[in-house]
Scaffold this motif. Structure first.
Motif, short mmCIF file in Angstrom:
data_model
loop_
_atom_site.label_atom_id
_atom_site.label_comp_id
_atom_site.label_asym_id
_atom_site.label_seq_id
_atom_site.Cartn_x
_atom_site.Cartn_y
_atom_site.Cartn_z
N GLY A 118 -24.66 18.53 43.28
CA GLY A 118 -24.75 17.14 43.69
C GLY A 118 -23.74 16.24 43.00
N PHE A 119 -23.45 16.54 41.74
CA PHE A 119 -22.47 15.78 40.97
C PHE A 119 -21.71 16.77 40.08
CE2 PHE A 119 -21.23 12.91 37.39
CZ PHE A 119 -20.42 12.07 38.13
N PRO A 120 -20.69 17.44 40.63
CA PRO A 120 -20.00 18.50 39.87
C PRO A 120 -19.15 17.94 38.73
CG PRO A 120 -18.94 18.15 42.01
CD PRO A 120 -20.17 17.30 42.00
N VAL A 121 -19.41 18.45 37.53
CA VAL A 121 -18.67 18.01 36.34
C VAL A 121 -18.30 19.23 35.50
CG1 VAL A 121 -18.73 16.60 34.24
CG2 VAL A 121 -19.99 15.85 36.26
N LEU A 122 -17.05 19.25 35.04
CA LEU A 122 -16.58 20.24 34.08
C LEU A 122 -15.83 19.51 32.98
CD1 LEU A 122 -15.20 22.96 36.52
CD2 LEU A 122 -17.14 23.25 34.98
N ASP A 123 -15.71 20.13 31.83
CA ASP A 123 -14.91 19.53 30.76
C ASP A 123 -13.44 19.58 31.13
OD1 ASP A 123 -16.98 18.88 28.94
OD2 ASP A 123 -17.11 20.98 28.34
N SER A 124 -12.70 18.57 30.73
CA SER A 124 -11.26 18.55 30.98
C SER A 124 -10.56 19.49 30.01
CB SER A 124 -10.71 17.13 30.80
OG SER A 124 -9.30 17.13 30.86
N PHE A 163 -3.31 17.87 37.74
CA PHE A 163 -4.06 18.84 38.55
C PHE A 163 -5.54 18.47 38.61
CE2 PHE A 163 -0.63 21.99 37.19
CZ PHE A 163 0.06 21.89 38.38
N GLU A 164 -6.11 18.04 37.48
CA GLU A 164 -7.52 17.66 37.45
C GLU A 164 -7.75 16.39 38.25
OE1 GLU A 164 -8.91 19.69 33.22
OE2 GLU A 164 -8.50 17.54 33.28
N ILE A 199 -11.56 17.09 46.08
CA ILE A 199 -12.79 17.89 46.14
C ILE A 199 -13.99 17.13 45.55
CG2 ILE A 199 -13.89 20.02 45.34
CD1 ILE A 199 -11.89 20.65 47.41
N GLY A 200 -13.75 16.28 44.57
CA GLY A 200 -14.84 15.50 43.98
C GLY A 200 -15.38 16.06 42.69
N ILE A 201 -14.63 16.95 42.02
CA ILE A 201 -15.06 17.48 40.73
C ILE A 201 -14.62 16.50 39.63
CG2 ILE A 201 -14.84 19.38 39.07
CD1 ILE A 201 -14.17 21.19 41.45
N MET A 202 -15.57 16.06 38.83
CA MET A 202 -15.27 15.18 37.69
C MET A 202 -14.91 16.04 36.48
SD MET A 202 -15.64 11.97 38.58
CE MET A 202 -15.79 11.17 36.99
N PHE A 203 -13.99 15.53 35.66
CA PHE A 203 -13.59 16.25 34.45
C PHE A 203 -13.87 15.37 33.24
CE2 PHE A 203 -11.32 18.36 37.81
CZ PHE A 203 -11.42 19.70 37.47
N ALA A 204 -14.94 15.71 32.53
CA ALA A 204 -15.36 14.92 31.37
C ALA A 204 -14.32 15.00 30.27
CB ALA A 204 -16.70 15.45 30.85
N GLY A 205 -13.97 13.83 29.71
CA GLY A 205 -12.98 13.78 28.64
C GLY A 205 -11.56 13.65 29.13
N HIS A 206 -11.36 13.55 30.44
CA HIS A 206 -10.00 13.37 30.97
C HIS A 206 -9.49 11.99 30.59
CE1 HIS A 206 -6.72 12.83 33.85
NE2 HIS A 206 -6.72 14.14 34.00
N PRO A 207 -8.22 11.86 30.18
CA PRO A 207 -7.72 10.57 29.70
C PRO A 207 -7.53 9.52 30.79
CG PRO A 207 -5.96 12.20 29.71
CD PRO A 207 -7.23 12.94 30.00
N ASP A 208 -7.47 9.90 32.06
CA ASP A 208 -7.17 8.92 33.11
C ASP A 208 -7.71 9.43 34.45
OD1 ASP A 208 -6.18 6.75 34.47
OD2 ASP A 208 -4.12 7.48 34.54
#
Length: 203
Positions: free
Chosen positions: A103-109, A120-121, A128-137
């Protein structure tokens, strides 16, 4: 090539232990899959470990497995897949992790591990809608800032939700609901009434 891949597969099992959820050789390539919780720590190990030395991230993309191989997919839906290169060891590796929540896809950056992952992230988030936690921007990179949804999701309508156009009266760009009327796409062929008649049209 197979012996070299087997050597790398064994090195991954030895170094990562239980964190290596899947180590698989298929079609002349090696896949390493890990859990979302281990994604960042394993990335650091892949880069820093003297036996592995994956110093370059060549590519990273988001993948939607909703209709994988045109069938019903029973696993997690969204994954981030990276192509890694060890220049020192002359090894290549496909590195994958599935997001824990569909429902809310998240992976670490992993942008802090391999700086090339930054854009790329952002692309994987945008399309696609994948969030990357800790991404700078973590901003969209290809679609418009006001775009709603993610174009490469297999549940997204082909025509979209809104369209953008320049309004002469207002002197600016405006957004409005999509207005695409059904249309006939079969080419219209115009022929003479005597087409195909024997001797027709001959002088």
């Amino acid at each position: 090539m197979t012996a070299k891949l087997e050597q790398l597969a064994q090195a991954l099992r030895d170094v990562l232990g239980g964190r290596a959820k899947k180590v698989e050789i298929a079609l002349g390539e090696l896949l390493l899959e890990v859990d979302a919780a281990d994604y960042l720590s394993v990335a650091e190990t892949l880069r820093d470990n003297a036996e592995l030395k994956f110093s370059q991230l060549i590519d990273l993309c988001g993948v939607d497995y909703l209709t994988y191989k045109n069938s019903t997919w029973s696993g997690r839906r969204y994954a981030a897949t990276s192509q890694l290169l060890s220049v020192e060891k002359n090894w290549r590796l496909r590195y994958r992790a599935f997001a824990a929540d569909d429902g809310f896809p998240v992976l670490d950056s992993v942008a802090g591990v391999w700086p090339s992952a930054n854009w790329f992230e952002r692309e994987a988030f945008d399309l696609i809608g994948i969030m990357f936690a800790g991404h700078p921007d973590m901003r969209r990179i290809l679609t418009d800032y006001g775009f709603v949804g993610h174009p490469f999701r297999k549940d997204f309508p082909i025509s979209g939700y809104v369209e953008m156009r320049y309004d002469q009266e207002q002197g600016r760009i405006v957004y409005q609901p999509v207005t695409i009327a059904p249309r006939e796409v079969t080419p219209r062929i115009v022929r003479e009434d005597t087409y195909g008649d024997v001797g027709a049209g001959r002088r």
